[in-house]
Enzyme design. Sequence first.
Site, PDB file in Angstrom:
ATOM      1  N   HIS A 212       0.656  -1.291  -0.012  1.00  0.00           N
ATOM      2  CA  HIS A 212       0.054   0.237  -0.066  1.00  0.00           C
ATOM      3  C   HIS A 212       0.741   1.103  -0.082  1.00  0.00           C
ATOM      4  CE1 HIS A 212      -4.012  -2.184   1.749  1.00  0.00           C
ATOM      5  NE2 HIS A 212      -3.921  -1.908   0.339  1.00  0.00           N
ATOM      6  N   GLU A 453      -7.034 -24.372 -11.855  1.00  0.00           N
ATOM      7  CA  GLU A 453      -5.266 -24.410 -10.985  1.00  0.00           C
ATOM      8  C   GLU A 453      -5.011 -25.810 -11.025  1.00  0.00           C
ATOM      9  OE1 GLU A 453      -5.808 -21.356  -7.442  1.00  0.00           O
ATOM     10  OE2 GLU A 453      -7.707 -22.585  -7.548  1.00  0.00           O
TER      11      GLU A 453
END
Length: 606
Positions: A212, A453
């Site tokens: 962030h 996956e």
Amino acid sequence: MAGEDGSSPIARSSSAARPRGVELDGIAGSAGVAVGRAVVIDAPESSVVRRRITEQQGEEELERFQRAVTSASRALREVAERIRESATRAESSIVEAYILMLEDETLRDAVERRILGECQCVEWAVDGAVRAMAEQLRAAHDPYLAERSHDFEFIGDRILRQLGGRQRTLSLVDLEEPGILVAHDLSPAETAGLHRERVAAMVMEVGTRTSHTAILARALEIPAVVGVRELLTQVATGDRLLVDALRGRVIVEPTDEQIAAATARAERYRAVAERSRVLQRPAATRCGVRVALRGNVELPAEAGIASALGAEGIGLYRTEFLYVDRAEPPDEEAQFETYRRVLQVMSPMPVTLRTFDIGGDKYVSAFQAPAEMNPALGLRAVRLGLARPELFLTQLRAMVRASAYGSLAIMVPMIASVRELREVRSLLERARREVDAAGHPSAREIPLGVMIEVPSAAVMAAELAREAAFMSIGTNDLVQYALAVDRTSRELAYLATPFDPAILRLIHGVVAAGRLHDRPVSVCGAMASDPLAAVLLVGMGLRELSMEASAIPGIKEALGRVTLAEAEAVVAAARALVTAEEIEALVIERLGPLLSDLLELDAAGS
């Protein structure tokens, strides 16, 4: 930030004793180039009070915790108010995310258990709870989740500073010129409060491009290099630094030649950035073929960040965060409120919620999974959900209820067979009946999709496509399972590449299966955030890519430089090759000249 004698920090320069041109490698967190004097910010306190309390003192310690949270939240709201007029949605959303984390009941419950159940003082309890939550995320061996572990550490440091009456000052008023902040780390809240005209660049020992703090640095247009190991042992206040945040490099006492070369790179980058600013249209190839770029997020407030960075919806919302550091799994109401908030933020754009991917290397305390010799191949994700249907139904009911507040799709991870998909569909139908019986509104249609996956799912893609509403390829796990390579192993990292011909053939098969049955196919793994790989995926027929939000602008720029015919030509040539090295060399040769500045190839600065 002046010295004890009142002198400016620049006066304590150690540059006279330093050799010139010492290079320190890191990660380019926010692109740009800057030259200036270093200002070293004090590292967070490492010692925490650890004191046993009596049972009678428990309520008093809880009150101290609440006062510290309230003070920390108030300080963050002041930051949010201060930047409100000049901030982008991304900056504001990050600060808001930290306020929500501070006030979240999950943290309070964890601290309360340690205070009342283990008789720990509040400082000890906060430190222990935060460390446990961060460690659980790091234990997942997922780069994104590892970055989110730093968020908990920032929050813990904020609370501990309030408890101890300590504040970290970031004022740069003593500098005669814009300085370069050097620190072990800066929290996003601290970054958001910086004055751009006083900060030439930022350099930190920890962090990655998806942290962030790095996202905020990009929003503020402050060059930043993160992840510079042993930075604080190499740099002192007053050192002259060249921050080359195009290549992820910091040079201590740079030579004139090094400054000139970096400045030339910065000019080329600036020209590209100016072009990118005017490209407000949706992502498309140079010939106009549209590609939807969506965001991968985990916290509700990150939805706003993704939107601000150009995401056309959420392609992967990870729900595991809700289960971290809880004695019991979250109830239906808590999950519903979280999902509803994300949908409302993104509306009318679509949001895809992934059912919990827990187990294997993603351990959370709310589930007592059995010990296994090979957790990656054990009771995890959909297998865990089907083994614990009561917990799975709670999540499905919350998702069904949230569907009334936006465009929602549900995606199931680690599907290995059609039987598993059918079992999930049966539970979803039961959840819908229970929601209807309870009188809650919901959408008439809720698409149910699968993640590809596992190699068996890729092989059976045509059969899955008949029954699933959509398919999303998770390239991270597909690479791990198809190539039998532990993606956390540094020794085997050279093998874990999505450019392996086996991986490309599996992806091609899934795309063909989707086309055969008219089912949308997307990619939501790390492969989508690589400019070279993204172009290759579009050439293979993908028209939806989901990635960490910070990668979206770069991928949009990359796709805009290539025609579909060029991308398809690279794919056709790659299919004739039989090693990952050959394919990577081909892709770089064909696309490198078009994307070199985005890739930060060595050739870009030559």
